[in-house]
Enzyme design. Structure first.
Site, PDB file in Angstrom:
ATOM      1  N   GLY A 156     -31.948  25.752 -51.645  1.00 41.81           N
ATOM      2  CA  GLY A 156     -31.736  26.007 -53.074  1.00 41.81           C
ATOM      3  C   GLY A 156     -31.838  24.697 -53.824  1.00 41.81           C
ATOM      4  O   GLY A 156     -32.539  23.767 -53.400  1.00 41.81           O
ATOM      5  N   ARG A 157     -31.106  24.612 -54.928  1.00 36.86           N
ATOM      6  CA  ARG A 157     -31.157  23.397 -55.762  1.00 36.86           C
ATOM      7  C   ARG A 157     -30.756  22.152 -54.978  1.00 36.86           C
ATOM      8  O   ARG A 157     -31.410  21.109 -55.048  1.00 36.86           O
ATOM      9  CB  ARG A 157     -30.205  23.556 -56.948  1.00 36.86           C
ATOM     10  CG  ARG A 157     -30.710  24.479 -58.027  1.00 36.86           C
ATOM     11  CD  ARG A 157     -29.627  24.681 -59.065  1.00 36.86           C
ATOM     12  NE  ARG A 157     -28.598  25.555 -58.521  1.00 36.86           N
ATOM     13  CZ  ARG A 157     -28.302  26.761 -58.989  1.00 36.86           C
ATOM     14  NH1 ARG A 157     -28.913  27.218 -60.039  1.00 36.86           N
ATOM     15  NH2 ARG A 157     -27.377  27.508 -58.424  1.00 36.86           N
ATOM     16  N   ILE A 158     -29.651  22.264 -54.216  1.00 40.90           N
ATOM     17  CA  ILE A 158     -29.161  21.072 -53.502  1.00 40.90           C
ATOM     18  C   ILE A 158     -30.108  20.726 -52.343  1.00 40.90           C
ATOM     19  O   ILE A 158     -30.426  19.562 -52.116  1.00 40.90           O
ATOM     20  CB  ILE A 158     -27.703  21.284 -53.021  1.00 40.90           C
ATOM     21  CG1 ILE A 158     -26.783  21.493 -54.238  1.00 40.90           C
ATOM     22  CG2 ILE A 158     -27.215  20.083 -52.194  1.00 40.90           C
ATOM     23  CD1 ILE A 158     -25.346  21.877 -53.912  1.00 40.90           C
ATOM     24  N   SER A 237     -21.881  22.129 -46.987  1.00 41.54           N
ATOM     25  CA  SER A 237     -21.849  23.349 -47.812  1.00 41.54           C
ATOM     26  C   SER A 237     -20.493  24.048 -47.690  1.00 41.54           C
ATOM     27  O   SER A 237     -19.598  23.810 -48.504  1.00 41.54           O
ATOM     28  CB  SER A 237     -23.012  24.281 -47.449  1.00 41.54           C
ATOM     29  OG  SER A 237     -23.036  24.594 -46.072  1.00 41.54           O
ATOM     30  N   GLU A 267      -9.350  23.751 -43.974  1.00 40.09           N
ATOM     31  CA  GLU A 267      -9.207  22.470 -44.682  1.00 40.09           C
ATOM     32  C   GLU A 267      -7.797  22.379 -45.225  1.00 40.09           C
ATOM     33  O   GLU A 267      -7.323  23.347 -45.832  1.00 40.09           O
ATOM     34  CB  GLU A 267     -10.235  22.379 -45.808  1.00 40.09           C
ATOM     35  CG  GLU A 267     -11.658  22.402 -45.266  1.00 40.09           C
ATOM     36  CD  GLU A 267     -12.740  22.380 -46.357  1.00 40.09           C
ATOM     37  OE1 GLU A 267     -12.385  22.263 -47.549  1.00 40.09           O
ATOM     38  OE2 GLU A 267     -13.920  22.474 -46.016  1.00 40.09           O
ATOM     39  N   HIS A 286     -14.205  17.174 -47.772  1.00 40.21           N
ATOM     40  CA  HIS A 286     -14.827  18.090 -48.747  1.00 40.21           C
ATOM     41  C   HIS A 286     -14.980  17.390 -50.103  1.00 40.21           C
ATOM     42  O   HIS A 286     -14.269  17.708 -51.065  1.00 40.21           O
ATOM     43  CB  HIS A 286     -13.995  19.372 -48.891  1.00 40.21           C
ATOM     44  CG  HIS A 286     -14.742  20.480 -49.592  1.00 40.21           C
ATOM     45  ND1 HIS A 286     -14.466  21.808 -49.391  1.00 40.21           N
ATOM     46  CD2 HIS A 286     -15.762  20.455 -50.494  1.00 40.21           C
ATOM     47  CE1 HIS A 286     -15.264  22.552 -50.133  1.00 40.21           C
ATOM     48  NE2 HIS A 286     -16.053  21.746 -50.818  1.00 40.21           N
TER      49      HIS A 286
END
Ligand code: DGY
Length: 326
Positions: A156-158, A237, A267, A286
């Site tokens: 995608g964009r990233i 991600s 997390e 993160h």
């Protein structure tokens, strides 16, 4: 009728608060640490709008405690913390913050790849802990990044922003995605590959997919077994797209070369987690979008979305379009 109330539990850049104060009463708590649930629920009771980072889960019975809620604006591009179906059923609009964090997150993901490949955190610790006694021919030998093959799963964009960085390093980029991206194939020379082929050919496998029911745990033992024995696995991600136990096993048995991880199934990482004692694993807390500029832009985007919702206008980053049609 009084002014609508927007609840912002977390610490956010002040510009976003000031902006929202022009259209609403803002109940801003500026929490740095996550508070107990009772305190969060207390804020929810009178909220017409809610601005949150993805550490807050808006799922299940918690929504019963927010009888006035009209909008939830995530300060994140990912929205796996939201039960979109349930929000839609209740007529609550939900938004996210795409675009503004693309480049910053790509910087971090690529930095993580470099850090893992060239053992940068390990070397830093080696120097600072006084272990460096002199130059040695085989000290901190790592793996080349330039000229290597990078496989991006989820383009995608990233993913595209990471491919541009990889291009600058002279890497060959393969990508695997639901749809092909001819624009980047032409502009960046990237090559589409089926997942199996990508796993087998890549020196670095980087996953960049959103967490959804179909991506949860989709990288597991089978995928790690297809990777080259000296390949690195990079994930900035969501932790839950990977079966973490399978990754731990692949690393412990030396079936892959190493990993760079910004995200985890749980997390923060539990103190006894095997990753914490694996030198070939670089762990980050993160922090893909964590720069002052980008966090300010994300908070402002969320605030603009919220103001639109409260004024009855369709917000730019609406995730559940159905609520506008209801
Ligand atoms: C995002 O924007 O999704 C980041 O991972 C922060 O949660």
């Amino acid at each position: 009728m009084g002014r609508p109330v927007v609840f912002i539990p977390d610490k956010v850049p002040e510009e976003a608060v000031r902006y929202l104060e022009t259209v609403a009463e803002v109940d801003y708590r500026a929490w740095e640490e996550l508070p107990g649930e009772a305190k969060f629920l207390q804020g929810l009771e009178r909220a017409d709008g809610l601005l949150v980072y993805s550490r807050h889960k808006l799922k299940g019975p918690v929504l019963d405690r927010a009888p006035r809620l009209k909008g939830v604006c995530n300060i994140a591009v990912g929205y796996d913390n939201l039960d979109l179906e349930e929000l839609t059923r209740r007529g609550i609009a939900a938004t996210n913050t795409p675009d503004v964090l693309t480049e910053t997150t790509a910087d971090l993901a690529f930095g993580l790849l470099l850090a893992a490949a060239r053992r940068i955190p390990e070397a830093d610790h080696y120097v600072k802990s006084g272990q460096w006694k002199g130059w040695l021919p085989s000290l901190m030998l790592g793996k080349d990044v330039h000229g290597a093959v990078l496989g991006i799963i989820g383009y995608g964009r990233i993913g595209s922003a990471i491919a541009r960085r990889a291009n600058g390093f002279g890497m060959k980029v393969l990508y695997s995605n639901l749809e092909r991206v001819p624009r980047d194939e032409a502009a960046l020379g990237i090559e589409y590959a089926a997942m199996e082929e990508l796993l087998g050919r890549s020196d670095y496998v980087l996953v960049q997919v959103p967490l959804t029911p179909s991506t949860a745990g989709f990288i597991g033992e089978r995928e790690f077994s297809m990777m080259k024995p000296d390949a690195y696995f990079i994930n900035a991600s969501r932790g839950a797209v990977v079966q973490e136990e399978a990754l731990v096993k692949a690393l412990a048995e030396g079936r892959i070369g190493g990993a760079g991880l910004d995200v985890f199934e749980r997390e923060p990482l539990p103190p006894d987690h095997p990753f914490l004692s694996m030198p070939r694993v670089v762990t980050l807390p993160h922090m893909g979008s964590a720069t002052r500029q980008t966090r300010a832009a994300m908070a402002m985007k969320a605030a603009v979305n919220m103001a639109a919702i409260l004024q009855g206008k369709r917000p730019e980053n609406l995730l559940n379009g159905q609520v506008w049609k209801q």
